[in-house]
Design a protein around this motif. Structure first.
Motif, PDB file in Angstrom:
ATOM      1  N   ASP A 181       1.009  -1.181   0.105  1.00  0.00           N
ATOM      2  CA  ASP A 181       0.172  -0.054   0.062  1.00  0.00           C
ATOM      3  C   ASP A 181       0.876   1.021  -0.031  1.00  0.00           C
ATOM      4  OD1 ASP A 181      -2.198   1.472   0.063  1.00  0.00           O
ATOM      5  OD2 ASP A 181      -2.491   1.303   2.196  1.00  0.00           O
ATOM      6  N   GLY A 182       0.631   2.048  -0.840  1.00  0.00           N
ATOM      7  CA  GLY A 182       1.224   3.261  -0.963  1.00  0.00           C
ATOM      8  C   GLY A 182       2.307   3.414  -2.039  1.00  0.00           C
ATOM      9  N   GLU A 183       2.493   2.473  -2.661  1.00  0.00           N
ATOM     10  CA  GLU A 183       3.649   2.311  -3.868  1.00  0.00           C
ATOM     11  C   GLU A 183       2.964   2.788  -5.021  1.00  0.00           C
ATOM     12  OE1 GLU A 183       5.635  -1.133  -4.716  1.00  0.00           O
ATOM     13  OE2 GLU A 183       5.942  -1.531  -2.860  1.00  0.00           O
ATOM     14  N   ILE A 184       1.525   3.014  -5.008  1.00  0.00           N
ATOM     15  CA  ILE A 184       0.873   3.503  -6.455  1.00  0.00           C
ATOM     16  C   ILE A 184      -0.080   4.446  -6.039  1.00  0.00           C
ATOM     17  CG2 ILE A 184      -0.861   1.774  -6.439  1.00  0.00           C
ATOM     18  CD1 ILE A 184      -0.153   1.357  -9.521  1.00  0.00           C
ATOM     19  N   LYS A 185      -0.330   5.544  -6.856  1.00  0.00           N
ATOM     20  CA  LYS A 185      -1.307   6.394  -6.622  1.00  0.00           C
ATOM     21  C   LYS A 185      -2.161   6.867  -7.798  1.00  0.00           C
ATOM     22  CE  LYS A 185       2.178  10.104  -7.269  1.00  0.00           C
ATOM     23  NZ  LYS A 185       3.046   9.277  -7.816  1.00  0.00           N
ATOM     24  N   ASP A 186      -2.997   7.579  -7.877  1.00  0.00           N
ATOM     25  CA  ASP A 186      -3.844   8.020  -8.923  1.00  0.00           C
ATOM     26  C   ASP A 186      -2.932   8.864  -9.977  1.00  0.00           C
ATOM     27  OD1 ASP A 186      -6.055   7.523  -7.599  1.00  0.00           O
ATOM     28  OD2 ASP A 186      -7.094   9.354  -7.182  1.00  0.00           O
ATOM     29  N   GLY A 187      -3.228   8.306 -11.319  1.00  0.00           N
ATOM     30  CA  GLY A 187      -2.372   8.893 -12.228  1.00  0.00           C
ATOM     31  C   GLY A 187      -1.189   8.072 -12.781  1.00  0.00           C
ATOM     32  N   ASP A 188      -0.832   7.179 -11.812  1.00  0.00           N
ATOM     33  CA  ASP A 188       0.181   6.273 -12.039  1.00  0.00           C
ATOM     34  C   ASP A 188      -0.292   5.196 -13.286  1.00  0.00           C
ATOM     35  OD1 ASP A 188       1.678   7.449 -10.363  1.00  0.00           O
ATOM     36  OD2 ASP A 188       1.748   5.605  -9.004  1.00  0.00           O
ATOM     37  N   ARG A 189       0.688   4.979 -14.109  1.00  0.00           N
ATOM     38  CA  ARG A 189       0.638   3.918 -15.091  1.00  0.00           C
ATOM     39  C   ARG A 189       0.737   2.518 -14.317  1.00  0.00           C
ATOM     40  NH1 ARG A 189      -1.793   4.199 -19.699  1.00  0.00           N
ATOM     41  NH2 ARG A 189      -0.811   2.412 -20.554  1.00  0.00           N
ATOM     42  N   CYS A 190       0.044   1.301 -14.881  1.00  0.00           N
ATOM     43  CA  CYS A 190       0.091   0.051 -14.127  1.00  0.00           C
ATOM     44  C   CYS A 190      -0.227  -0.942 -15.010  1.00  0.00           C
ATOM     45  CB  CYS A 190      -0.821   0.034 -12.852  1.00  0.00           C
ATOM     46  SG  CYS A 190      -2.384  -0.045 -13.451  1.00  0.00           S
ATOM     47  N   GLU A 191       0.240  -2.140 -14.527  1.00  0.00           N
ATOM     48  CA  GLU A 191      -0.210  -3.326 -15.502  1.00  0.00           C
ATOM     49  C   GLU A 191      -0.567  -4.237 -14.577  1.00  0.00           C
ATOM     50  OE1 GLU A 191       2.312  -6.237 -18.556  1.00  0.00           O
ATOM     51  OE2 GLU A 191       3.516  -5.112 -17.221  1.00  0.00           O
ATOM     52  N   VAL A 192      -1.746  -4.993 -14.830  1.00  0.00           N
ATOM     53  CA  VAL A 192      -2.080  -6.114 -13.963  1.00  0.00           C
ATOM     54  C   VAL A 192      -1.506  -7.365 -14.522  1.00  0.00           C
ATOM     55  CG1 VAL A 192      -4.353  -7.359 -13.486  1.00  0.00           C
ATOM     56  CG2 VAL A 192      -4.404  -5.108 -14.262  1.00  0.00           C
ATOM     57  N   VAL A 193      -0.717  -8.004 -13.468  1.00  0.00           N
ATOM     58  CA  VAL A 193       0.238  -9.317 -13.504  1.00  0.00           C
ATOM     59  C   VAL A 193      -0.770 -10.352 -13.172  1.00  0.00           C
ATOM     60  CG1 VAL A 193       2.116  -7.899 -13.625  1.00  0.00           C
ATOM     61  CG2 VAL A 193       1.015  -8.559 -11.374  1.00  0.00           C
ATOM     62  N   ALA A 194      -1.802 -10.481 -12.392  1.00  0.00           N
ATOM     63  CA  ALA A 194      -2.632 -11.732 -11.844  1.00  0.00           C
ATOM     64  C   ALA A 194      -3.931 -11.337 -11.700  1.00  0.00           C
ATOM     65  CB  ALA A 194      -1.902 -11.829 -10.521  1.00  0.00           C
ATOM     66  N   GLY A 195      -4.918 -12.439 -11.745  1.00  0.00           N
ATOM     67  CA  GLY A 195      -6.275 -12.139 -11.623  1.00  0.00           C
ATOM     68  C   GLY A 195      -7.087 -12.350 -12.944  1.00  0.00           C
ATOM     69  N   THR A 196      -8.162 -11.642 -12.812  1.00  0.00           N
ATOM     70  CA  THR A 196      -9.155 -11.891 -14.262  1.00  0.00           C
ATOM     71  C   THR A 196      -8.753 -10.943 -15.293  1.00  0.00           C
ATOM     72  OG1 THR A 196     -11.184 -12.174 -12.638  1.00  0.00           O
ATOM     73  CG2 THR A 196     -11.576 -11.411 -14.856  1.00  0.00           C
ATOM     74  N   HIS A 197      -8.130 -10.062 -14.733  1.00  0.00           N
ATOM     75  CA  HIS A 197      -7.651  -8.597 -15.891  1.00  0.00           C
ATOM     76  C   HIS A 197      -6.109  -8.836 -16.261  1.00  0.00           C
ATOM     77  CE1 HIS A 197     -11.733  -7.013 -15.797  1.00  0.00           C
ATOM     78  NE2 HIS A 197     -11.440  -6.870 -14.127  1.00  0.00           N
ATOM     79  N   ALA A 198      -5.508  -9.936 -15.891  1.00  0.00           N
ATOM     80  CA  ALA A 198      -4.231  -9.844 -16.032  1.00  0.00           C
ATOM     81  C   ALA A 198      -3.644  -9.767 -17.350  1.00  0.00           C
ATOM     82  CB  ALA A 198      -3.656 -11.447 -15.788  1.00  0.00           C
ATOM     83  N   GLY A 199      -2.686  -8.957 -17.782  1.00  0.00           N
ATOM     84  CA  GLY A 199      -2.253  -8.677 -19.209  1.00  0.00           C
ATOM     85  C   GLY A 199      -2.746  -7.369 -19.740  1.00  0.00           C
ATOM     86  N   LYS A 200      -3.778  -6.870 -18.876  1.00  0.00           N
ATOM     87  CA  LYS A 200      -4.201  -5.429 -19.345  1.00  0.00           C
ATOM     88  C   LYS A 200      -3.410  -4.291 -18.529  1.00  0.00           C
ATOM     89  CE  LYS A 200      -8.930  -6.832 -19.938  1.00  0.00           C
ATOM     90  NZ  LYS A 200     -10.452  -6.821 -19.471  1.00  0.00           N
ATOM     91  N   SER A 201      -3.555  -3.198 -19.085  1.00  0.00           N
ATOM     92  CA  SER A 201      -2.727  -2.001 -18.543  1.00  0.00           C
ATOM     93  C   SER A 201      -3.565  -0.775 -18.633  1.00  0.00           C
ATOM     94  CB  SER A 201      -1.463  -1.731 -19.100  1.00  0.00           C
ATOM     95  OG  SER A 201      -1.543  -1.599 -20.536  1.00  0.00           O
ATOM     96  N   GLY A 202      -3.281   0.445 -17.905  1.00  0.00           N
ATOM     97  CA  GLY A 202      -3.979   1.460 -17.844  1.00  0.00           C
ATOM     98  C   GLY A 202      -3.557   2.634 -16.792  1.00  0.00           C
ATOM     99  N   THR A 203      -4.187   3.451 -16.528  1.00  0.00           N
ATOM    100  CA  THR A 203      -3.930   4.520 -15.605  1.00  0.00           C
ATOM    101  C   THR A 203      -4.772   4.275 -14.181  1.00  0.00           C
ATOM    102  OG1 THR A 203      -3.523   6.138 -17.418  1.00  0.00           O
ATOM    103  CG2 THR A 203      -3.799   7.044 -15.232  1.00  0.00           C
TER     104      THR A 203
END
Length: 61
Positions: free
Chosen positions: A3-25
């Motif tokens: 918690d605290g590593e990521i904040k609103d506006g950051d770019r991210c990639e989903v690496v696990a779960g239902t949405h794995a492989g998707k990315s966005g803001t």
């Protein structure tokens, strides 16, 4: 992801779960009553989805 590593506006990639492989803001961070951190991710196409913070990885750019 801690918690605290990521904040609103950051770019991210989903690496696990239902949405794995998707990315966005990151658009919205919420902490549930049980302590799980959920994040709304907005893809470049405008599609939005929710996922758990532990399933994300921050990316540069």
């Amino acid at each position: 992801m801690a918690d605290g590593e990521i904040k609103d506006g950051d770019r991210c990639e989903v690496v696990a779960g239902t949405h794995a492989g998707k990315s966005g803001t990151v658009a919205d961070l919420k902490t549930s009553k049980t302590g799980a951190v959920t994040i709304t991710v907005v893809q470049d196409t405008g599609e939005r989805f929710k996922t758990l913070a532990k399933n994300l990885r921050a990316v540069e750019g």
